[in-house]
Write a protein that holds these residues in place. Structure first.
Motif, PDB file in Angstrom:
ATOM      1  N   GLN A 176       0.825  -1.216   0.000  1.00 35.46           N
ATOM      2  CA  GLN A 176       0.000   0.000   0.000  1.00 35.46           C
ATOM      3  C   GLN A 176       0.852   1.256   0.000  1.00 35.46           C
ATOM      4  O   GLN A 176       0.523   2.240  -0.650  1.00 35.46           O
ATOM      5  N   SER A 177       1.979   1.246   0.724  1.00 29.17           N
ATOM      6  CA  SER A 177       2.831   2.439   0.776  1.00 29.17           C
ATOM      7  C   SER A 177       3.485   2.724  -0.568  1.00 29.17           C
ATOM      8  O   SER A 177       3.848   3.856  -0.858  1.00 29.17           O
ATOM      9  N   PHE A 178       3.637   1.685  -1.418  1.00 30.26           N
ATOM     10  CA  PHE A 178       4.192   1.889  -2.754  1.00 30.26           C
ATOM     11  C   PHE A 178       3.096   2.080  -3.801  1.00 30.26           C
ATOM     12  O   PHE A 178       3.355   2.063  -4.997  1.00 30.26           O
ATOM     13  N   GLY A 179       1.863   2.251  -3.348  1.00 27.21           N
ATOM     14  CA  GLY A 179       0.755   2.505  -4.267  1.00 27.21           C
ATOM     15  C   GLY A 179       0.215   1.277  -4.965  1.00 27.21           C
ATOM     16  O   GLY A 179      -0.498   1.392  -5.968  1.00 27.21           O
ATOM     17  N   ILE A 180       0.547   0.097  -4.459  1.00 26.71           N
ATOM     18  CA  ILE A 180       0.027  -1.140  -5.047  1.00 26.71           C
ATOM     19  C   ILE A 180      -1.287  -1.471  -4.349  1.00 26.71           C
ATOM     20  O   ILE A 180      -1.313  -1.644  -3.133  1.00 26.71           O
ATOM     21  N   PRO A 181      -2.385  -1.523  -5.096  1.00 24.98           N
ATOM     22  CA  PRO A 181      -3.671  -1.806  -4.445  1.00 24.98           C
ATOM     23  C   PRO A 181      -3.661  -3.202  -3.840  1.00 24.98           C
ATOM     24  O   PRO A 181      -3.323  -4.178  -4.492  1.00 24.98           O
ATOM     25  N   PHE A 182      -3.966  -3.259  -2.558  1.00 22.03           N
ATOM     26  CA  PHE A 182      -3.915  -4.542  -1.860  1.00 22.03           C
ATOM     27  C   PHE A 182      -4.893  -4.491  -0.708  1.00 22.03           C
ATOM     28  O   PHE A 182      -5.443  -3.440  -0.379  1.00 22.03           O
ATOM     29  N   ILE A 183      -5.118  -5.632  -0.074  1.00 24.33           N
ATOM     30  CA  ILE A 183      -6.017  -5.678   1.072  1.00 24.33           C
ATOM     31  C   ILE A 183      -5.377  -4.955   2.257  1.00 24.33           C
ATOM     32  O   ILE A 183      -4.173  -4.755   2.303  1.00 24.33           O
ATOM     33  N   SER A 184      -6.196  -4.576   3.220  1.00 23.06           N
ATOM     34  CA  SER A 184      -5.672  -3.892   4.408  1.00 23.06           C
ATOM     35  C   SER A 184      -4.775  -4.841   5.203  1.00 23.06           C
ATOM     36  O   SER A 184      -4.894  -6.058   5.099  1.00 23.06           O
ATOM     37  N   TRP A 185      -3.892  -4.259   6.030  1.00 20.57           N
ATOM     38  CA  TRP A 185      -2.988  -5.099   6.824  1.00 20.57           C
ATOM     39  C   TRP A 185      -3.774  -5.935   7.828  1.00 20.57           C
ATOM     40  O   TRP A 185      -3.393  -7.065   8.129  1.00 20.57           O
TER      41      TRP A 185
END
Length: 197
Positions: A176-185
């Motif tokens: 997410q910090s690199f802008g890759i859409p992913f599920i929440s931690w």
């Protein structure tokens, strides 16, 4: 980068399998097997091999054969010893290539998401083993089944679960910090804990 990570992890796992088979008396042609494995990964990633429904059915049958080996976990069948090079290619590169099929190189849009998902699955799963070793070796007192696997302990299983949750959640945050859409931690952590329990 994602492809190279999967390639490196896959070849390391295949080499480790060949080493285990050598200790059991097999004589795999490691170099040939690793070259074939690398070729499969590359061909699938570049789209030269398309994983068709027929290959998916073959993979399901092959997975059933592999699961059937668990009925005698301490004995390696003669056919695996005899065809150890082929077994190494079919067991790891063929099955792992389905991860690469999530995101072929020539796709568009957010298609690389599949590749990041594959990396997440592999990393979080691998750290289950790491946690099992780091916690299980020094603290493992309660053995699960000494006849099948003498080193496996309840403490090691819990350590593996903990490491898997931490890595799964950490990777989700990093993506997410690199802008890759992913599920929440949070969801990543829950997914890892539910998958491993």
């Amino acid at each position: 980068g994602g492809f190279l990570t999967l390639l490196a992890l896959g070849l390391l796992a295949q080499n480790e399998l060949y080493t285990i088979l050598q200790k059991a008396g097999a004589t795999p042609r490691k170099g040939l097997g690793l070259v074939l494995g690398a070729a499969i990964y590359t061909a699938v990633f570049l789209g030269y091999i398309t994983l068709t429904p027929l290959l998916a059915y073959i993979a399901i049958i092959w997975a059933g054969i592999l699961i059937s080996l668990l009925t005698r976990p301490t004995k390696i069948p003669a056919w695996i010893i005899q065809f150890s090079t082929f077994f190494g290619v079919a067991y790891i590169p063929f099955m792992l290539s389905f991860f690469l099929a999530l995101t072929p190189y020539h796709s568009h849009g957010d298609s690389l998401l599949g590749l990041w998902q594959a990396i997440w699955i592999i990393a979080a799963t691998k750290f289950t083993d790491v946690g099992g070793l780091v916690i299980g070796i020094p603290f493992g007192k309660h053995k699960i089944d000494p006849q099948v696997s003498p080193a496996k302990s309840l403490e090691g299983c819990l350590g593996g679960l903990l490491f898997s949750v931490i890595v799964g959640a950490g990777l989700a945050l990093a993506f997410q910090s690199f802008g890759i859409p992913f599920i929440s931690w949070q969801r990543a952590a829950i997914s890892r804990s539910s998958c491993r329990s």
